[in-house]
Design an enzyme around this catalytic site. Sequence first.
Site, PDB file in Angstrom:
ATOM      1  N   HIS A 155     -72.829  40.394  35.783  1.00 58.53           N
ATOM      2  CA  HIS A 155     -71.739  39.207  36.272  1.00 58.53           C
ATOM      3  C   HIS A 155     -71.289  39.401  37.408  1.00 58.53           C
ATOM      4  CE1 HIS A 155     -68.792  36.260  34.715  1.00 58.53           C
ATOM      5  NE2 HIS A 155     -68.049  36.880  35.740  1.00 58.53           N
ATOM      6  N   GLU A 156     -70.537  40.606  37.507  1.00 58.11           N
ATOM      7  CA  GLU A 156     -69.776  41.084  38.783  1.00 58.11           C
ATOM      8  C   GLU A 156     -70.754  41.152  39.991  1.00 58.11           C
ATOM      9  OE1 GLU A 156     -66.765  40.736  38.076  1.00 58.11           O
ATOM     10  OE2 GLU A 156     -66.845  40.830  35.891  1.00 58.11           O
ATOM     11  N   GLY A 198     -64.095  42.861  33.592  1.00 58.67           N
ATOM     12  CA  GLY A 198     -64.540  43.053  34.918  1.00 58.67           C
ATOM     13  C   GLY A 198     -64.051  42.249  36.002  1.00 58.67           C
ATOM     14  N   CYS A 252     -64.955  33.936  32.644  1.00 55.12           N
ATOM     15  CA  CYS A 252     -64.702  34.532  34.161  1.00 55.12           C
ATOM     16  C   CYS A 252     -63.229  34.375  34.272  1.00 55.12           C
ATOM     17  CB  CYS A 252     -65.516  33.647  35.065  1.00 55.12           C
ATOM     18  SG  CYS A 252     -65.319  34.488  36.707  1.00 55.12           S
ATOM     19  N   LEU A 253     -62.730  35.450  34.774  1.00 55.86           N
ATOM     20  CA  LEU A 253     -61.278  35.357  35.273  1.00 55.86           C
ATOM     21  C   LEU A 253     -61.045  34.233  36.242  1.00 55.86           C
ATOM     22  CD1 LEU A 253     -60.242  39.107  35.050  1.00 55.86           C
ATOM     23  CD2 LEU A 253     -59.918  37.458  33.312  1.00 55.86           C
ATOM     24  N   GLN A 272     -62.775  37.844  43.853  1.00 54.81           N
ATOM     25  CA  GLN A 272     -61.900  37.175  42.914  1.00 54.81           C
ATOM     26  C   GLN A 272     -60.451  37.441  43.368  1.00 54.81           C
ATOM     27  OE1 GLN A 272     -64.246  38.761  39.325  1.00 54.81           O
ATOM     28  NE2 GLN A 272     -63.380  36.629  38.618  1.00 54.81           N
ATOM     29  N   HIS A 292     -71.043  38.077  41.613  1.00 58.78           N
ATOM     30  CA  HIS A 292     -69.696  37.411  42.414  1.00 58.78           C
ATOM     31  C   HIS A 292     -69.874  37.985  43.798  1.00 58.78           C
ATOM     32  CE1 HIS A 292     -66.763  35.670  39.811  1.00 58.78           C
ATOM     33  NE2 HIS A 292     -66.931  36.474  38.715  1.00 58.78           N
TER      34      HIS A 292
HETATM   35 NI    NI Z   1     -66.456  36.423  36.675  1.00 58.73          NI
END
Ligand code: NI
Length: 185
Positions: free
Chosen positions: A130-131, A46, A88-89, A51, A134
């Site tokens: 989660h997204e 995701g 998380c990226l 991000q 963000h």
């Molecule tokens: Ni994340």
Amino acid sequence: MALLDIHVLGSPILRQETQRVPEVTGELRRLADDMLETMHAAKGIGLAAPQVGRRERLFVAEVEERKIVLFNPEIVLAEGKAKGEEGCLSIPEVYGDVERATRVVMRGVNAQGESVEEEATALLARCMLHELDHLDGRLFLDHLGVWKRRSAMQQWEREKAKYPSLRRAVVVAKDLAAQHNEEAL
Ligand code: NI
């Protein structure tokens, strides 16, 4: 398509509010494609617009070949609760258990500009929640208890030296078969 740099923890945009998209333009469709490509290259499941340094309310996700591009997502229904490990990226090498709903229905607009409702369970539901976080400037760290959060931040203190510019350059995965081995969101 292009690979985008991923902003890491400390970059202010990860904590900022995003803005609803009035219309899905060609430019925004390209952004969604670039986000999917970047997510795949980074072996994530995701990725949300902040991000990659953008302010639109948009996230992409892909779990078990089910691909979701959702602009202006809103929760219609969220039920059940389960703890599961998240990464998380934007916070590489840091993980923590987060309680999330196990089934979710989200309404939004897809890449073709159509109103859609997406229903998901298990990992994809977790990923979408989660997204969505963000897009409201929230990170999975915010869901951790005080001690878990402290140890996650200690881990990040060791990692963050790798990202002095608060950006993470993503490179094309050489081994396509190795994709999706990690579950970073
Ligand atoms: Ni994340």
